[in-house]
Write a protein that holds these residues in place. Sequence first.
Motif, mmCIF file in Angstrom:
data_model
loop_
_atom_site.group_PDB
_atom_site.id
_atom_site.type_symbol
_atom_site.label_atom_id
_atom_site.label_comp_id
_atom_site.label_asym_id
_atom_site.label_seq_id
_atom_site.Cartn_x
_atom_site.Cartn_y
_atom_site.Cartn_z
ATOM 1 N N TYR A 140 -14.767 -2.059 9.016
ATOM 2 C CA TYR A 140 -15.548 -2.971 9.860
ATOM 3 C C TYR A 140 -15.593 -4.371 9.261
ATOM 4 O O TYR A 140 -15.783 -5.357 9.961
ATOM 5 N N PHE A 141 -15.419 -4.428 7.962
ATOM 6 C CA PHE A 141 -15.441 -5.708 7.254
ATOM 7 C C PHE A 141 -14.127 -6.463 7.482
ATOM 8 O O PHE A 141 -14.114 -7.644 7.817
ATOM 9 N N MET A 142 -12.996 -5.755 7.338
ATOM 10 C CA MET A 142 -11.681 -6.405 7.456
ATOM 11 C C MET A 142 -11.161 -6.408 8.894
ATOM 12 O O MET A 142 -10.235 -7.129 9.209
ATOM 13 N N LYS A 143 -11.702 -5.543 9.699
ATOM 14 C CA LYS A 143 -11.353 -5.432 11.124
ATOM 15 C C LYS A 143 -9.928 -4.940 11.377
ATOM 16 O O LYS A 143 -9.435 -4.953 12.482
ATOM 17 N N VAL A 144 -9.260 -4.565 10.319
ATOM 18 C CA VAL A 144 -7.924 -3.990 10.493
ATOM 19 C C VAL A 144 -7.676 -3.074 9.305
ATOM 20 O O VAL A 144 -8.202 -3.307 8.216
ATOM 21 N N VAL A 145 -6.924 -2.013 9.553
ATOM 22 C CA VAL A 145 -6.579 -1.141 8.423
ATOM 23 C C VAL A 145 -5.080 -0.865 8.464
ATOM 24 O O VAL A 145 -4.537 -0.525 9.511
ATOM 25 N N THR A 146 -4.400 -1.107 7.346
ATOM 26 C CA THR A 146 -2.975 -0.808 7.243
ATOM 27 C C THR A 146 -2.744 -0.028 5.939
ATOM 28 O O THR A 146 -3.588 -0.083 5.042
ATOM 29 N N PRO A 147 -1.616 0.690 5.851
ATOM 30 C CA PRO A 147 -1.378 1.498 4.647
ATOM 31 C C PRO A 147 -1.325 0.644 3.379
ATOM 32 O O PRO A 147 -1.574 1.136 2.291
ATOM 33 N N GLU A 148 -0.971 -0.630 3.537
ATOM 34 C CA GLU A 148 -0.807 -1.474 2.350
ATOM 35 C C GLU A 148 -2.146 -1.891 1.746
ATOM 36 O O GLU A 148 -2.190 -2.532 0.707
#
Lengths: 392, 347
Positions: B241-249
């Motif tokens: 919720y903080f970064m608004k995006v999630v990726t494997p990296e």
Amino acid sequence: MIGRKSAAILLVALSTALPPPARGAEDVITIGACQPITGRFAFAGVNLNAAFQDFVAYANEKGLVKGKKLVYVFEDSGYDTDRALACFKRLMAQYSPAIMYGESTGLGKAIAPELTSRYKVLYGSASFSSELADPKTHPYSFVSGPTYSDQFGILLEYIARNKGAARPKVAFFYSDTEFGKDPIAFGRKRAAELGIDLVAEIVTKVGAVDVTSEVLQLKKTQPDYVIFQGYVLAPIPEVIRAARDFGLKSRFMGTFWSMDRTVIDKLGKDADGYMGVNAYAYYYEDSAPGIAAMRAYNQKVHPDEKYRPSSYIQGWFTGMVYVEAINRVLAAKKPVTGDNLAAALDSIKDWDTGGVTGKVTFVDHKAGVGRVYRANTEKGQFEPASDWIYVK
Amino acid sequence: MIIGNYKQTYASDEAVFRTPTVRWWMAALGIAVIAFPFVAGDYLLYLANLIGVLALAALGLNVLIGFTGQVSLGHAAFMGVGAYATAILATRLGAPFWISVPAGGLAACGAGMVVGVPSLRIKGLYLAIATVAAQVIFEWVFTNWTPVTGGIRGINVPPARILGVPLADDLRLYFLIQGVVAVHYLLASNLRRSRWGRAFVAVRDRDIAAEIVGVNIFQTKILAFMVSSYYAGVAGGLWVYFMKVVTPENFPLSLSIQYLAIVVVGGLGSIPGTILGTVFMTLVPEWLKLGTGLAGAAWPDAGSYLFPLRDVAFGSLIVVFLIFEPHGLIEMWNRLKRFFALWPFEK
């Protein structure tokens, strides 16, 4: 006593944290940048930063923006999304620039919601990700050239134009990263449209050194062309060397980040025939007046710098885009805001960059132009193998 | 000057905050934490949120390493499991954050349970390598299970909402993050004093002796892994919720190592030490950056060379202070407290 000492250290550290007074004047336009000067992207970040410093000084010296002075402020972001976001927010808070530059696709994606809802500044970056070239989700972002998909499009176009009687066979050789996988889906589709057979897709880790099994797979499928994506250097030289040892006749191609002179330096004679797409002209090309001006400025200011890599040209070109957008906004007598700059970007059509790249038209916040170059191992340089190729 | 601490009831003996002075200081800290976002700018607020999320995950690792003595180099992966579970629930099922974040914690808890199983048979460096394997496996899953995780492009997450109000900016998120951290901080403090907490410490200090006195080693170790990864999972959920995006990296092995460094620098087994460690590991590079930035402004040509020096300075700082204070920042803090407890009467 350590307690007292540490308190003193903390106080000193705190005092350095206090920001210097913000500059601000009507006739100044600030460009902020979070540059990956350290970290694993530093090889490009150092050049990008040098290019911005030089271009801003050059633009001020030549008066490229009428009646305004450009100010460039930057910070190191270490190619780490957490730190880059902190950098972005700090620069915004301290200088309120109208234009920002960021290091990576990761930062572009993470900052996108706030860029749209709060900051509203024009945002350029080192990324060629297709995802950032979407005005719907990233209305303030743009890509300084062709996206990786466009670069694949340009290479496939070149292959299709130069094919013989048989259908050309192509293999994609890419890394298991966002950078590597970005254009693959588009590449598959485009290859089918152009009548090119995609005979193999090989996925590896970045820097994988033992490539024997991958090269054996290439030997089995015998592609005419192998396109690398998602690597800067390793394992490209290893694959090419091993392929030569196995007697493969395939031609090897790369995209922007694997098209710098270091590949030729590393491979020597084995680089013969290595090709790829570059979004910009090379520093040593004589035919482009834009590049000649850059060289002349470098000779004046940095007489020791005999060569500038493609990442430097990318930074310089991004600076040119900023100036072009600012001038368009000023010509329309509008304030220099992110909204106006983004609209000005959309209005750029057939813009002559003096041969730094082809004629630039921004569609979907990207410029779909690039040129295929081939390595000349005698000279240790890349030479044009095609004219500028335009893709949509 | 305090010369003693006389307790008359069991309740006062069991209290987390034992003396009026501590309670006053904690109240002052509470007020400062609540007032902070109204005086801090965007940049400091962002750092505060980042510290909150990192501290929460590091607290979990301290339960595992500091309390129980089980080394883990897969902590970032557990955070990733929590982050993905939260993101998937929030986007596919439209779950509100008060369901998706704890669910992320539980998902990570389940993963931790599985990864913790080898800890019964292997210890120390061997266990560390087994957890690295978990890190690699989870990273692979995040990258390649595209229909669920969105593959390499990850998942974009809409902001959390409370009563329809989106927590889209750092100010609103600050209260959510710090609130969750405060609750979990208290939970960890209490866990340490519970039967399970004492079992953790017993296993850490001498597992055979612990077994002789009736501690079920397997259960205890697995529970430590579960609690630890639950913390990481909740931190991952907040992170989304903080970064608004999630990726494997976002969850590499280097992040796991960073958590290990936070726990060691802060003080193994110390809950407040973990917070100090996180603050140190997050703010010192930023301060060094500002310092090199100012130096770079004075000598513009040297700017590009000064930045890499910062990492050297940071690394050296950690080494120097581990040599001089191997018990971590918390020990420095305790010395400072003892100094002021006797001040101005000490020699």
